[in-house]
Design a protein around this motif. Structure first.
Motif, mmCIF file in Angstrom:
data_model
loop_
_atom_site.group_PDB
_atom_site.id
_atom_site.type_symbol
_atom_site.label_atom_id
_atom_site.label_comp_id
_atom_site.label_asym_id
_atom_site.label_seq_id
_atom_site.Cartn_x
_atom_site.Cartn_y
_atom_site.Cartn_z
ATOM 1 N N ASN A 262 0.828 -1.210 0.000
ATOM 2 C CA ASN A 262 0.000 0.000 0.000
ATOM 3 C C ASN A 262 0.858 1.255 0.000
ATOM 4 O O ASN A 262 0.536 2.248 -0.666
ATOM 5 N N ASP A 263 1.950 1.238 0.741
ATOM 6 C CA ASP A 263 2.845 2.391 0.772
ATOM 7 C C ASP A 263 3.497 2.612 -0.595
ATOM 8 O O ASP A 263 3.577 3.748 -1.082
ATOM 9 N N LEU A 264 3.953 1.551 -1.222
ATOM 10 C CA LEU A 264 4.577 1.661 -2.539
ATOM 11 C C LEU A 264 3.589 2.186 -3.578
ATOM 12 O O LEU A 264 3.933 3.039 -4.409
ATOM 13 N N LYS A 265 2.358 1.685 -3.539
ATOM 14 C CA LYS A 265 1.347 2.156 -4.494
ATOM 15 C C LYS A 265 1.014 3.622 -4.255
ATOM 16 O O LYS A 265 0.900 4.412 -5.206
ATOM 17 N N GLN A 266 0.890 4.009 -2.985
ATOM 18 C CA GLN A 266 0.551 5.391 -2.654
ATOM 19 C C GLN A 266 1.642 6.352 -3.106
ATOM 20 O O GLN A 266 1.363 7.495 -3.482
ATOM 21 N N LYS A 267 2.876 5.877 -3.128
ATOM 22 C CA LYS A 267 4.003 6.716 -3.549
ATOM 23 C C LYS A 267 4.348 6.546 -5.027
ATOM 24 O O LYS A 267 5.379 7.045 -5.491
ATOM 25 N N GLY A 268 3.500 5.840 -5.765
ATOM 26 C CA GLY A 268 3.640 5.755 -7.210
ATOM 27 C C GLY A 268 4.741 4.837 -7.705
ATOM 28 O O GLY A 268 5.261 5.036 -8.812
ATOM 29 N N LYS A 269 5.065 3.809 -6.941
ATOM 30 C CA LYS A 269 6.166 2.920 -7.329
ATOM 31 C C LYS A 269 5.653 1.720 -8.130
ATOM 32 O O LYS A 269 4.480 1.348 -8.059
ATOM 33 N N ASP A 270 6.559 1.116 -8.877
ATOM 34 C CA ASP A 270 6.279 -0.065 -9.689
ATOM 35 C C ASP A 270 6.350 -1.286 -8.788
ATOM 36 O O ASP A 270 7.436 -1.676 -8.338
ATOM 37 N N VAL A 271 5.184 -1.897 -8.499
ATOM 38 C CA VAL A 271 5.157 -3.024 -7.570
ATOM 39 C C VAL A 271 4.087 -4.013 -7.998
ATOM 40 O O VAL A 271 3.018 -3.635 -8.468
ATOM 41 N N GLU A 272 4.400 -5.298 -7.860
ATOM 42 C CA GLU A 272 3.438 -6.383 -8.033
ATOM 43 C C GLU A 272 3.342 -7.131 -6.716
ATOM 44 O O GLU A 272 4.345 -7.338 -6.037
ATOM 45 N N PHE A 273 2.121 -7.562 -6.384
ATOM 46 C CA PHE A 273 1.889 -8.228 -5.101
ATOM 47 C C PHE A 273 1.024 -9.463 -5.337
ATOM 48 O O PHE A 273 -0.057 -9.368 -5.914
ATOM 49 N N TYR A 274 1.506 -10.623 -4.886
ATOM 50 C CA TYR A 274 0.761 -11.872 -4.994
ATOM 51 C C TYR A 274 0.559 -12.469 -3.606
ATOM 52 O O TYR A 274 1.520 -12.640 -2.855
ATOM 53 N N LYS A 275 -0.685 -12.766 -3.284
ATOM 54 C CA LYS A 275 -1.015 -13.540 -2.079
ATOM 55 C C LYS A 275 -1.133 -14.996 -2.480
ATOM 56 O O LYS A 275 -1.824 -15.329 -3.450
ATOM 57 N N ILE A 276 -0.463 -15.880 -1.737
ATOM 58 C CA ILE A 276 -0.652 -17.314 -1.937
ATOM 59 C C ILE A 276 -1.637 -17.790 -0.876
ATOM 60 O O ILE A 276 -1.329 -17.794 0.325
ATOM 61 N N GLU A 277 -2.831 -18.124 -1.326
ATOM 62 C CA GLU A 277 -3.916 -18.488 -0.420
ATOM 63 C C GLU A 277 -3.540 -19.723 0.391
ATOM 64 O O GLU A 277 -3.205 -20.779 -0.145
ATOM 65 N N GLY A 278 -3.548 -19.551 1.726
ATOM 66 C CA GLY A 278 -3.305 -20.666 2.628
ATOM 67 C C GLY A 278 -1.849 -21.007 2.880
ATOM 68 O O GLY A 278 -1.561 -21.931 3.642
ATOM 69 N N ALA A 279 -0.910 -20.285 2.255
ATOM 70 C CA ALA A 279 0.508 -20.619 2.401
ATOM 71 C C ALA A 279 1.061 -20.131 3.732
ATOM 72 O O ALA A 279 0.719 -19.040 4.205
ATOM 73 N N ASP A 280 1.947 -20.917 4.308
ATOM 74 C CA ASP A 280 2.614 -20.594 5.573
ATOM 75 C C ASP A 280 3.913 -19.848 5.265
ATOM 76 O O ASP A 280 4.094 -19.291 4.177
ATOM 77 N N HIS A 281 4.831 -19.876 6.201
ATOM 78 C CA HIS A 281 6.092 -19.139 6.082
ATOM 79 C C HIS A 281 7.073 -19.953 5.253
ATOM 80 O O HIS A 281 7.845 -20.766 5.775
ATOM 81 N N GLY A 282 7.044 -19.750 3.943
ATOM 82 C CA GLY A 282 7.926 -20.503 3.052
ATOM 83 C C GLY A 282 7.325 -21.840 2.688
ATOM 84 O O GLY A 282 6.132 -22.090 2.819
ATOM 85 N N GLY A 283 8.192 -22.725 2.197
ATOM 86 C CA GLY A 283 7.745 -24.048 1.811
ATOM 87 C C GLY A 283 7.516 -24.178 0.318
ATOM 88 O O GLY A 283 7.789 -23.256 -0.465
ATOM 89 N N PRO A 284 6.998 -25.334 -0.105
ATOM 90 C CA PRO A 284 6.909 -25.646 -1.532
ATOM 91 C C PRO A 284 6.018 -24.710 -2.334
ATOM 92 O O PRO A 284 6.194 -24.585 -3.542
ATOM 93 N N ASP A 285 5.036 -24.065 -1.679
ATOM 94 C CA ASP A 285 4.147 -23.168 -2.420
ATOM 95 C C ASP A 285 4.912 -22.074 -3.152
ATOM 96 O O ASP A 285 4.478 -21.614 -4.218
ATOM 97 N N PHE A 286 6.024 -21.653 -2.589
ATOM 98 C CA PHE A 286 6.770 -20.535 -3.167
ATOM 99 C C PHE A 286 7.740 -20.967 -4.263
ATOM 100 O O PHE A 286 8.352 -20.115 -4.914
ATOM 101 N N TRP A 287 7.847 -22.288 -4.463
ATOM 102 C CA TRP A 287 8.798 -22.791 -5.458
ATOM 103 C C TRP A 287 8.091 -23.631 -6.517
ATOM 104 O O TRP A 287 8.737 -24.402 -7.227
ATOM 105 N N SER A 288 6.786 -23.472 -6.619
ATOM 106 C CA SER A 288 6.030 -24.185 -7.645
ATOM 107 C C SER A 288 6.355 -23.607 -9.015
ATOM 108 O O SER A 288 6.869 -22.486 -9.146
ATOM 109 N N GLY A 289 6.023 -24.365 -10.053
ATOM 110 C CA GLY A 289 6.247 -23.875 -11.410
ATOM 111 C C GLY A 289 5.502 -22.582 -11.681
ATOM 112 O O GLY A 289 6.018 -21.685 -12.353
ATOM 113 N N GLU A 290 4.265 -22.471 -11.159
ATOM 114 C CA GLU A 290 3.472 -21.253 -11.389
ATOM 115 C C GLU A 290 4.130 -20.036 -10.759
ATOM 116 O O GLU A 290 4.258 -18.981 -11.390
ATOM 117 N N VAL A 291 4.565 -20.159 -9.509
ATOM 118 C CA VAL A 291 5.170 -19.012 -8.814
ATOM 119 C C VAL A 291 6.515 -18.667 -9.428
ATOM 120 O O VAL A 291 6.826 -17.483 -9.642
#
Length: 302
Positions: A262-291
């Motif tokens: 929200n801060d980056l968007k408010q200040k006009g910066k180039d940012v992409e944000f992805y929520k991984i539904e149900g993901a914990d702190h790290g793990g295989p969800d972050f290293w899938s082919g899609e991600v």
């Protein structure tokens, strides 16, 4: 036959055959990677600092240079295990990237901003030795997870801030083209506002140790320089940022990335944000082919 010194192109292909033998064509685009473990890039506070280098090569392009991904391994700002994400990062390297997994000084030896200083020093070292490692010094992206995500963002957005730097390898830039933040803290003074399985404000918490073994909420002046948003302004350009975070993170609240985005968007910066539904702190969800496809697409567009 007598041995002769011949180049690969001059060397004749064998015409020998065998019944039932199957033939595969050579793939001129195949990339092979080698790993250089525990390469020392500097010494600070009497402690040698290392990096693992994953270096690609290609049979048809022996003199090619490669874009560089500097990865800062998370560790709650304590001693890192540089091998933790070696396997998935090796896969990334095979897509045509050099990767440097960088060690920083742990907070019990050197509190903030040592971690930012070390990451910047590592980038300058890699630029200085770009020819040795066949790195393209104009194509560097910094990436980190957890405390490494915090370090990556802070490093990428403050290349000119001398209070967060040293003069080691002076003369070489620490600037990067892009920043990838996997579930990193953004404001350590607000981490206890959200659900978590650990305390984030006590003197012996990771955040307390980061500022020298002090209670975070009782030492806001010490905590303030660690807050990423305090280093972002509308007037100063920063590299594009990709943020990826799970909304069931038990260690670094998902809300931390919402605050940063929200801060980056408010200040006009180039940012992409992805929520991984149900993901914990790290793990295989972050290293899938899609991600990893999202990560690669982000790097490619820079």
């Amino acid at each position: 036959m007598e041995p002769r010194e011949l180049s690969y192109k001059e060397f004749p292909a064998s015409a020998a055959t065998a019944e039932g033998m199957k033939v595969l064509p050579m793939n001129p685009d195949a990339v092979y990677c080698t790993v250089l473990h525990n390469h020392t890039y500097c010494e600070r506070d009497g402690l040698p600092l290392h990096m693992h280098l994953i270096l690609p090569s290609q049979h048809e392009r022996p003199d090619a240079t490669w874009p560089l991904l500097v990865f800062v391994q998370g560790s709650a700002w304590r001693q890192q295990h540089l091998d933790a994400n070696l396997a998935p990062l090796s896969w990334i390297s095979r897509q045509g990237y050099a990767v440097a997994i960088v060690e920083y000084r742990p907070s019990d030896i050197a509190p903030f901003p040592a971690q930012i200083q070390d990451a910047k020093t590592a980038i300058r070292y890699l630029r200085k030795h770009a020819g040795q490692f066949k790195i393209n010094p104009e194509e560097i992206v910094i990436w980190g997870d957890s405390s490494g995500g915090h370090t990556a963002v802070m490093t990428g957005i403050t290349p000119q801030d001398k209070t967060l730097d040293t003069d080691v390898y002076d003369g070489f830039s620490c600037q990067v083209k892009g920043i990838i933040d996997y579930y990193g803290p953004a404001d350590i003074t607000r981490m206890n506002e959200a659900h978590s399985t650990m305390d984030h404000s006590g003197a012996d918490s990771p955040e307390g140790l980061l500022i020298g073994g002090l209670n975070v909420l009782e030492n806001l002046e010490k905590a303030s320089p660690t807050i990423i948003m305090n280093h972002i302004s509308k007037e100063v350009d920063i590299p594009p940022i990709l943020i990826i975070h799970g909304n069931k993170d038990r260690l670094v609240p998902f809300e931390q990335s919402v605050l940063l985005y929200n801060d980056l968007k408010q200040k006009g910066k180039d940012v992409e944000f992805y929520k991984i539904e149900g993901a914990d702190h790290g793990g295989p969800d972050f290293w899938s082919g899609e991600v990893l496809g999202i990560v690669q697409a982000f790097i490619t567009r820079l």
